[in-house]
Design an enzyme around this catalytic site. Structure first.
Site, PDB file in Angstrom:
ATOM      1  N   TYR A  80       0.858  -1.181   0.000  1.00  0.00           N
ATOM      2  CA  TYR A  80       0.000   0.000   0.000  1.00  0.00           C
ATOM      3  C   TYR A  80       0.897   1.235   0.000  1.00  0.00           C
ATOM      4  O   TYR A  80       1.970   1.240  -0.600  1.00  0.00           O
ATOM      5  CB  TYR A  80      -0.978  -0.068   1.187  1.00  0.00           C
ATOM      6  CG  TYR A  80      -2.171   0.830   1.012  1.00  0.00           C
ATOM      7  CD1 TYR A  80      -2.950   0.768  -0.148  1.00  0.00           C
ATOM      8  CD2 TYR A  80      -2.508   1.759   1.988  1.00  0.00           C
ATOM      9  CE1 TYR A  80      -4.038   1.604  -0.324  1.00  0.00           C
ATOM     10  CE2 TYR A  80      -3.612   2.597   1.828  1.00  0.00           C
ATOM     11  CZ  TYR A  80      -4.360   2.517   0.654  1.00  0.00           C
ATOM     12  OH  TYR A  80      -5.430   3.349   0.482  1.00  0.00           O
ATOM     13  N   LYS A  92     -21.109 -19.871 -10.202  1.00  0.00           N
ATOM     14  CA  LYS A  92     -20.384 -19.678 -11.450  1.00  0.00           C
ATOM     15  C   LYS A  92     -18.945 -19.261 -11.171  1.00  0.00           C
ATOM     16  O   LYS A  92     -17.997 -19.737 -11.812  1.00  0.00           O
ATOM     17  CB  LYS A  92     -21.090 -18.604 -12.276  1.00  0.00           C
ATOM     18  CG  LYS A  92     -20.789 -18.665 -13.749  1.00  0.00           C
ATOM     19  CD  LYS A  92     -21.687 -19.681 -14.413  1.00  0.00           C
ATOM     20  CE  LYS A  92     -21.562 -19.651 -15.908  1.00  0.00           C
ATOM     21  NZ  LYS A  92     -22.551 -20.505 -16.566  1.00  0.00           N
TER      22      LYS A  92
END
Length: 395
Positions: free
Chosen positions: A43, A98
Site C-alpha cells: 500500500y 459460477k
C-alpha cells in the site's frame, strides 16, 4: 468460517443450505502485509509508484493488477436456471456458483454482480462503466431478447471479451457432443435433420453454431410450432432465425411435423414432448433433452426411441454442461490477452472437447465429464490458438 457468519440458520441440517451458509466465495490476499516494510510496498507509499507507471502505460495493468485474470459475472436475475425471473438477490447463489466453477476449472477469478435493473440501456451503461476493473465480461441469466442486444452492443463498445454463457457456452458443448454422436451413428452434419425446441438465447446460439458446422436441414420450434416466415407473430430475432433455418428447406407446421423423421432433437425449452411424437424420429436417433431439472424427454423414454441420449443433468450419462466450456474459453482468451471471443474460438473449443473423448467414444460417452482434468487446459489452448489466428490476441 468468518466470525459474523452464524453457525445455525433457518434451514440447518439440509445439505444444500448448509453448503451455502455464508456464501461460497471469499477474497484471498496474494501479498503478505505482516511487517511495516510489506505494508509500505503493498500500500502507501509503494503502491503509488505502480499507479504512476500504469497511468503512463496502461498496458502494465496486465502485469501489476488482478484485472487480466478476473471476469465479471453479470446478471439481472430475469432468466435464472429454469426458475425464470426471480430477481437479482435470488440470483446471487447461482452467480457465486459460477465464480467457483471459473476458479476450479479455469483458474479464473470471478466476481458476481447482480444488477437491480432490467433496463437494457442501464445494464449496458453499468457494465461499460465498470469494465476497466475486469479482463472480461460473462453475461448470465439475462432473458431474451434483451440478452442479444446487450451482448452485441457491449462487444462493440469494449475491447475485452464479452460472452453470454447461456447462449455460447451451451452452444459450444452441444456442438462437441453432437460431433461425436454423429460420428458414432455414421452421419455427417450435411445429411442430418435437426430439430431444436426453444427459440430463446440457447436455441438461437445452438442453431447458429450448428449451421456454421455444416448442418443444412434444421428447424427451431417454440410454443406455437416451427419458427418460419409463414408466421406473423415472430419477433425480429425469430424472423432472422426462420430465414436461416426452416425457410431454407421450406419447413413449417407443428412440433409433431418437425419431429417426423428427424435424426436429432435438441431441447432447450422445458415442457414435455409426448412419447408418441418422439417415436416418429428416424432410426438411430439422437436426443439431447437439456432442460433442467426436468428434461423435455425423460431418458427412460428417450432410450426407447433413440440410440444416443444426453441431458443437462449430472445424474445421467452424457451431461451437456456449460462448465465444460466457459472456464477454458476465458482461460484461453485471457492467456492470449484477447480483445474478443470470436466464432472460430468457440468452434475451436467445441472441437477440443469432442477430440478429448477419443477412443472412449460410445453411446454413453459422447462428451467428457467436467472432472476430466484435461478439459480446461485443452479448451484453453485451442481457444488461445484460435485467438491468435483470428488476430484478436495481444499476447
Amino acid at each position: 468460517m468468518a466470525d459474523d457468519v452464524p453457525t445455525s440458520h433457518p434451514r440447518a441440517g439440509e445439505p444444500v443450505f448448509d453448503l451455502h451458509l455464508g456464501g461460497k466465495l471469499a477474497t484471498v490476499a496474494t501479498a503478505e502485509v505482516g511487517t511495516r516494510e510489506q505494508l509500505s510496498l503493498a500500500y502507501t507509499p509503494g503502491v503509488a509508484e505502480v499507479c504512476t507507471a500504469i497511468a503512463e502505460d496502461p498496458s502494465l495493468t496486465r502485469h501489476y493488477t488482478w484485472v487480466p485474470n478476473t471476469v465479471a459475472i453479470v446478471t439481472d436475475g430475469t432468466a435464472v436456471l429454469g426458475l425464470g425471473d426471480i430477481g437479482p438477490s435470488a440470483a446471487m447463489p447461482v452467480m457465486e456458483g459460477k465464480a467457483v466453477l471459473f476458479k476450479q476449472f479455469g483458474g479464473v477469478d470471478g466476481v458476481p454482480i447482480c444488477l437491480d435493473t432490467t433496463d437494457t440501456e442501464e445494464i449496458i451503461e453499468t457494465v461499460a462503466r465498470m469494465a476497466p476493473s475486469f479482463g472480461g465480461i460473462n453475461l448470465e441469466d439475462i432473458s431474451a431478447p434483451r440478452c442479444f442486444e446487450i451482448e452485441d452492443r457491449l462487444k462493440e463498445r469494449l475491447d475485452i471479451p464479452v460472452f453470454h454463457d447461456d447462449q455460447h457456452g451451451t452452444a459450444v458443448v452441444t456442438l462437441a457432443a453432437l460431433t461425436n454422436a454423429l460420428r458414432l451413428t455414421g452421419r455427417t452434419p450435411e445429411s442430418t435433420r435437426v430439430v431444436i425446441s426453444g427459440a430463446g438465447a440457447a436455441g438461437v446460439a445452438i442453431a447458429k453454431i450448428l449451421l456454421a458446422a455444416g448442418v443444412k436441414d434444421m428447424v427451431v420450434t417454440d410454443r406455437k410450432g416451427v419458427v418460419c416466415s409463414e408466421r406473423t407473430d415472430l419477433t425480429p430475432v425469430k424472423r432472422e432465425l426462420a430465414a436461416i433455418t426452416a425457410d431454407v428447406n421450406g419447413r413449417s407446421g407443428t412440433l409433431a411435423d418437425a419431429f417426423a423423421g428427424a435424426d436429432v432433437y435438441i431441447g432447450v425449452s422445458g415442457g414435455t414432448i409426448p412419447e408418441e411424437i418422439v417415436a416418429t424420429m428416424a432410426d438411430d436417433a439422437i436426443i439431447f433433452a437439456m432442460a433442467n431439472p426436468t428434461p423435455e424427454v425423460h431418458p427412460d423414454v428417450a432410450h426407447r426411441h433413440a440410440r444416443i441420449v444426453a441431458t443437462g443433468r449430472s445424474d445421467f450419462p452424457n451431461q451437456i454442461n456449460n462448465v465444460l466450456a466457459f472456464p477454458g474459453i476465458f482461460r484461453g482468451a485471457f492467456d492470449a490477452n484477447a480483445t474478443a471471443i470470436t466464432e472460430n474460438m468457440k468452434v475451436a473449443a467445441a472441437t477440443a472437447l469432442a477430440e478429448l473423448v477419443g477412443d472412449d467414444l460410445r453411446e454413453d460417452m459422447v462428451i467428457p465429464t467436467p472432472f476430466d482434468p484435461r478439459v480446461g487446459p485443452a479448451v484453453a489452448a485451442a481457444v488461445a490458438a484460435a485467438a491468435r489466428r483470428d488476430g484478436v490476441a495481444r499476447a
